[in-house]
Design a protein around this motif. Structure first.
Motif, PDB file in Angstrom:
ATOM      1  N   GLY A   1       0.821  -1.203   0.000  1.00  0.00           N
ATOM      2  CA  GLY A   1       0.000   0.000   0.000  1.00  0.00           C
ATOM      3  C   GLY A   1       0.856   1.254   0.000  1.00  0.00           C
ATOM      4  N   ASN A   2       1.946   1.212   0.768  1.00  0.00           N
ATOM      5  CA  ASN A   2       2.873   2.334   0.808  1.00  0.00           C
ATOM      6  C   ASN A   2       3.531   2.554  -0.557  1.00  0.00           C
ATOM      7  OD1 ASN A   2       4.309   4.296   2.650  1.00  0.00           O
ATOM      8  ND2 ASN A   2       6.078   3.185   1.866  1.00  0.00           N
ATOM      9  N   MET A   3       3.900   1.468  -1.232  1.00  0.00           N
ATOM     10  CA  MET A   3       4.502   1.553  -2.554  1.00  0.00           C
ATOM     11  C   MET A   3       3.551   2.212  -3.553  1.00  0.00           C
ATOM     12  SD  MET A   3       5.642  -1.471  -5.188  1.00  0.00           S
ATOM     13  CE  MET A   3       3.920  -1.700  -5.683  1.00  0.00           C
ATOM     14  N   LEU A   4       2.293   1.817  -3.517  1.00  0.00           N
ATOM     15  CA  LEU A   4       1.313   2.371  -4.446  1.00  0.00           C
ATOM     16  C   LEU A   4       1.090   3.857  -4.191  1.00  0.00           C
ATOM     17  CD1 LEU A   4      -1.275  -0.570  -4.459  1.00  0.00           C
ATOM     18  CD2 LEU A   4       0.584  -0.136  -6.069  1.00  0.00           C
ATOM     19  N   GLU A   5       1.091   4.238  -2.912  1.00  0.00           N
ATOM     20  CA  GLU A   5       0.940   5.660  -2.594  1.00  0.00           C
ATOM     21  C   GLU A   5       2.112   6.471  -3.129  1.00  0.00           C
ATOM     22  OE1 GLU A   5      -0.633   7.659   0.520  1.00  0.00           O
ATOM     23  OE2 GLU A   5      -1.508   5.960   1.596  1.00  0.00           O
ATOM     24  N   TYR A   6       3.321   5.954  -2.963  1.00  0.00           N
ATOM     25  CA  TYR A   6       4.489   6.708  -3.402  1.00  0.00           C
ATOM     26  C   TYR A   6       4.638   6.695  -4.919  1.00  0.00           C
ATOM     27  CZ  TYR A   6       6.331   8.260   1.020  1.00  0.00           C
ATOM     28  OH  TYR A   6       6.500   8.944   2.210  1.00  0.00           O
TER      29      TYR A   6
ATOM     30  N   PRO B   1       6.640  15.585  13.760  1.00  0.00           N
ATOM     31  CA  PRO B   1       7.976  16.174  13.542  1.00  0.00           C
ATOM     32  C   PRO B   1       8.612  15.724  12.242  1.00  0.00           C
ATOM     33  CG  PRO B   1       8.024  14.585  15.349  1.00  0.00           C
ATOM     34  CD  PRO B   1       6.592  14.806  15.012  1.00  0.00           C
ATOM     35  N   TYR B   2       8.347  14.485  11.831  1.00  0.00           N
ATOM     36  CA  TYR B   2       8.852  13.995  10.547  1.00  0.00           C
ATOM     37  C   TYR B   2       8.269  14.807   9.401  1.00  0.00           C
ATOM     38  CZ  TYR B   2       9.049  10.994   6.399  1.00  0.00           C
ATOM     39  OH  TYR B   2       9.231  10.519   5.130  1.00  0.00           O
ATOM     40  N   ALA B   3       6.955  15.016   9.430  1.00  0.00           N
ATOM     41  CA  ALA B   3       6.296  15.745   8.347  1.00  0.00           C
ATOM     42  C   ALA B   3       6.725  17.207   8.305  1.00  0.00           C
ATOM     43  CB  ALA B   3       4.778  15.654   8.503  1.00  0.00           C
ATOM     44  N   ILE B   4       6.910  17.823   9.476  1.00  0.00           N
ATOM     45  CA  ILE B   4       7.368  19.221   9.507  1.00  0.00           C
ATOM     46  C   ILE B   4       8.761  19.326   8.894  1.00  0.00           C
ATOM     47  CG2 ILE B   4       8.053  21.129  11.016  1.00  0.00           C
ATOM     48  CD1 ILE B   4       5.821  20.243  12.937  1.00  0.00           C
TER      49      ILE B   4
ATOM     50  N   PRO C   1       2.386  18.240   7.301  1.00  0.00           N
ATOM     51  CA  PRO C   1       2.209  18.240   8.760  1.00  0.00           C
ATOM     52  C   PRO C   1       0.742  18.233   9.185  1.00  0.00           C
ATOM     53  CG  PRO C   1       3.909  19.801   8.134  1.00  0.00           C
ATOM     54  CD  PRO C   1       3.262  19.343   6.862  1.00  0.00           C
ATOM     55  N   ILE C   2      -0.121  18.876   8.388  1.00  0.00           N
ATOM     56  CA  ILE C   2      -1.553  18.871   8.715  1.00  0.00           C
ATOM     57  C   ILE C   2      -2.105  17.452   8.599  1.00  0.00           C
ATOM     58  CG2 ILE C   2      -3.822  19.799   8.102  1.00  0.00           C
ATOM     59  CD1 ILE C   2      -2.372  22.241   6.944  1.00  0.00           C
ATOM     60  N   GLY C   3      -1.718  16.771   7.506  1.00  0.00           N
ATOM     61  CA  GLY C   3      -2.136  15.372   7.342  1.00  0.00           C
ATOM     62  C   GLY C   3      -1.573  14.496   8.439  1.00  0.00           C
ATOM     63  N   ALA C   4      -0.307  14.745   8.820  1.00  0.00           N
ATOM     64  CA  ALA C   4       0.313  13.971   9.904  1.00  0.00           C
ATOM     65  C   ALA C   4      -0.419  14.192  11.215  1.00  0.00           C
ATOM     66  CB  ALA C   4       1.787  14.374  10.034  1.00  0.00           C
ATOM     67  N   TRP C   5      -0.803  15.439  11.468  1.00  0.00           N
ATOM     68  CA  TRP C   5      -1.516  15.793  12.700  1.00  0.00           C
ATOM     69  C   TRP C   5      -2.864  15.071  12.766  1.00  0.00           C
ATOM     70  CZ3 TRP C   5       0.057  20.035  16.040  1.00  0.00           C
ATOM     71  CH2 TRP C   5      -0.833  20.293  17.075  1.00  0.00           C
ATOM     72  N   ILE C   6      -3.636  15.215  11.695  1.00  0.00           N
ATOM     73  CA  ILE C   6      -4.999  14.655  11.695  1.00  0.00           C
ATOM     74  C   ILE C   6      -4.972  13.128  11.699  1.00  0.00           C
ATOM     75  CG2 ILE C   6      -7.140  14.468  10.375  1.00  0.00           C
ATOM     76  CD1 ILE C   6      -6.519  17.298   9.284  1.00  0.00           C
TER      77      ILE C   6
ATOM     78  N   SER D   1      -2.528  13.135   2.450  1.00  0.00           N
ATOM     79  CA  SER D   1      -2.483  11.676   2.477  1.00  0.00           C
ATOM     80  C   SER D   1      -1.116  11.176   2.908  1.00  0.00           C
ATOM     81  CB  SER D   1      -2.832  11.114   1.094  1.00  0.00           C
ATOM     82  OG  SER D   1      -2.484   9.753   0.990  1.00  0.00           O
ATOM     83  N   LEU D   2      -0.070  11.700   2.258  1.00  0.00           N
ATOM     84  CA  LEU D   2       1.282  11.226   2.536  1.00  0.00           C
ATOM     85  C   LEU D   2       1.739  11.632   3.929  1.00  0.00           C
ATOM     86  CD1 LEU D   2       2.792   9.521   0.506  1.00  0.00           C
ATOM     87  CD2 LEU D   2       4.250  11.463   0.013  1.00  0.00           C
ATOM     88  N   GLY D   3       1.262  12.787   4.417  1.00  0.00           N
ATOM     89  CA  GLY D   3       1.597  13.196   5.765  1.00  0.00           C
ATOM     90  C   GLY D   3       1.108  12.201   6.799  1.00  0.00           C
ATOM     91  N   GLY D   4      -0.088  11.672   6.590  1.00  0.00           N
ATOM     92  CA  GLY D   4      -0.622  10.675   7.508  1.00  0.00           C
ATOM     93  C   GLY D   4      -0.048   9.296   7.290  1.00  0.00           C
ATOM     94  N   GLU D   5       0.354   9.009   6.064  1.00  0.00           N
ATOM     95  CA  GLU D   5       0.895   7.690   5.721  1.00  0.00           C
ATOM     96  C   GLU D   5       2.171   7.379   6.487  1.00  0.00           C
ATOM     97  OE1 GLU D   5       1.503   4.032   3.506  1.00  0.00           O
ATOM     98  OE2 GLU D   5      -0.242   5.314   3.768  1.00  0.00           O
ATOM     99  N   GLY D   6       3.072   8.371   6.582  1.00  0.00           N
ATOM    100  CA  GLY D   6       4.379   8.114   7.170  1.00  0.00           C
ATOM    101  C   GLY D   6       4.329   7.557   8.580  1.00  0.00           C
ATOM    102  N   GLY D   7       3.622   8.247   9.469  1.00  0.00           N
ATOM    103  CA  GLY D   7       3.567   7.806  10.854  1.00  0.00           C
ATOM    104  C   GLY D   7       2.783   6.524  11.038  1.00  0.00           C
TER     105      GLY D   7
END
Length: 454
Positions: free
Chosen positions: A46-51, A396-399, A93-98, A153-159
């Motif tokens: 799923g991560n591969m398809l997103e990237y 912090p990663y997304a920022i 960062p907004i996506g990571a936060w939410i 999407s990608l902001g939330g994907e990472g964490g």
């Protein structure tokens, strides 16, 4: 004394129960391992398809840029498109936060499912949007909205993906299994570049690609993202989250994260140089070879694809190595070589015309970058407890990525435009140097992992 029939029956019965329990235990262990492997596979694919969906924009930018930004020369048009690319990073960062809060309260699986669905819709929007010549200013506006959606999407994907893989991987193999997160990031980028090369070499002319062919990879991306949705719907939640689900819902995300301020600072710092290097040597390299080294588009794209194959293969090798020697030795090696080797590397590469030498140099640079990327996921995850792992890792990663990695291409093109491209080489070196300081400061997470306390 002879054994009675009753005693023999009891012994046989006890032996049978022991064998049955052993059999059930072995079966349970096998089933548990299969669930782990399926979870790692589903999360990684799923991560591969997103990237793929994320990187296809960068890969095809040289073809569709005039369709959305028709005025000016190629460098100016690329600057405008790079600005849209950077904005996609700035909203991460907004996506990571939410989605980080959502993942720590509702589960890693749920957050990952939302993430891949948003990416799918963003690719579809880009693939079907008419050009500037057809709908005017609405074209770049829609492009911007699509990239914002993909950035969220990608902001939330990472964490969420990092938390999922690190919690699913068995102890003692976490470095190896977690390295597949960056492996699939590389595969997504490789798949994007390979799609472009196939279209260039076998199916479409340069004119056809610039006219309409660039839409095909975006539509393919929307289609294959549906596969990611199906895979993630069938994933199981991690045992760590399921065990601590009640605890993870108590308190605010910010308050919980503030209890781990040092870990948040370390995630920001160790990400800064590594992600800048990753986007410089893996994503921007194609444009550098075309725009600065003077290579033709097809050759530059082929070199990028071949070097990304090597970059992808080396990830689990270094991940497994970190399970033996630790994460810090690899990070320190990357930090030192990246700090002192980036400027001479680019200075030398700009004057090389032999494609075989260029490939060898790019491949060598990506091997060094892989020393960071292969252990990045697990190092960050091991710094946080389960109840705040996704949020504390993602934000912090997304920022860091948004402020520094997302502007790599823009800074590189801007310094070239004003005639001081060497400033960009210094910028990359300084970013890696900042991370090197963090690598020297941080503990060896392999021996102090908070995942062990889940």
């Amino acid at each position: 004394m002879q054994e009675t029939q009753a005693e023999r029956s009891i012994d046989v019965s006890a032996e049978g129960k022991d064998q049955q329990q052993t059999s059930h235990g072995s079966l349970s262990a096998d089933m548990n391992m299969r669930r782990r492997l399926w979870g790692i596979f589903s999360g990684s694919i799923g991560n591969m398809l997103e990237y793929y969906d994320w990187f296809i924009y960068s890969a095809l930018e040289i073809y569709f840029v005039k369709g959305f930004f028709p005025d000016g020369d190629q460098t100016v048009a690329l600057l405008k498109s790079a600005a849209v690319f950077a904005i996609g990073f700035l909203v991460r960062p907004i996506g990571a936060w939410i989605l980080g809060i959502y993942a720590d309260r509702r589960g890693r699986k749920s957050a990952l499912l939302v993430s891949v669905s948003m990416m799918c819709f963003g690719s579809l929007m880009i693939g079907v949007t008419p050009t500037y010549q057809s709908i005017g200013i609405a074209a770049p506006v829609i492009l911007l909205i699509a990239r914002v959606l993909q950035g969220l999407s990608l902001g939330g994907e990472g964490g969420s993906a990092a938390a999922y893989l690190s919690e699913t991987a068995p102890k003692g193999r976490r470095g190896f299994y977690s390295s597949f997160l960056y492996t699939t990031i590389s595969l997504g980028q490789l798949l994007a570049m390979a799609t472009l090369v196939l279209l260039q070499q076998f199916f479409l002319t340069s004119t056809q690609l610039q006219s309409w062919g660039w839409r095909i990879p975006f539509l393919i991306g929307a289609l294959i993202a549906l596969v990611g949705i199906v895979l993630r719907r069938n994933m199981e939640e991690t045992e760590s989250f399921a065990k601590h689900v009640k605890t993870s819902r108590k308190g605010g995300a910010i308050r919980e994260a503030m209890r781990h301020k040092k870990a948040c600072v370390m995630v920001f710092g160790l990400t800064l140089g590594g992600s800048v290097a990753n986007y410089t040597f893996a994503a921007y390299m194609q444009k550098f070879l075309i725009n600065s080294a003077g290579m033709d588009r097809s050759t530059a794209s082929l070199i990028s694809v071949l070097s990304l194959i090597g970059f992808t293969v080396i990830q689990p090798v270094f991940g497994a190595l970190s399970d033996s020697i630790g994460r810090r030795p690899l990070l320190l090696t990357f930090g030192m070589v990246g700090t002192f080797g980036t400027i001479p590397f680019f200075t030398f590469l700009a004057g090389i015309k032999n494609p075989f030498i260029v490939f060898a140099l790019v491949m060598a640079a990506l091997v060094i970058v892989a020393m960071y990327s292969s252990v990045s996921t697990i190092t960050k995850a091991e710094l946080f407890p389960v109840e705040v792992r996704s949020f504390g890792l993602a934000v912090p990663y997304a920022i860091s990525v948004s402020l520094f990695s997302g502007t790599v291409e823009y800074i590189a093109l801007w310094t070239k435009k004003i005639g001081h491209e060497n400033w960009f080489f210094w910028y990359v070196s300084l970013c890696i140097f900042f991370s090197l300081i963090c690598y020297l400061w941080m503990p060896e997470t392999k021996t102090a992992s908070l995942i062990d306390l889940d």
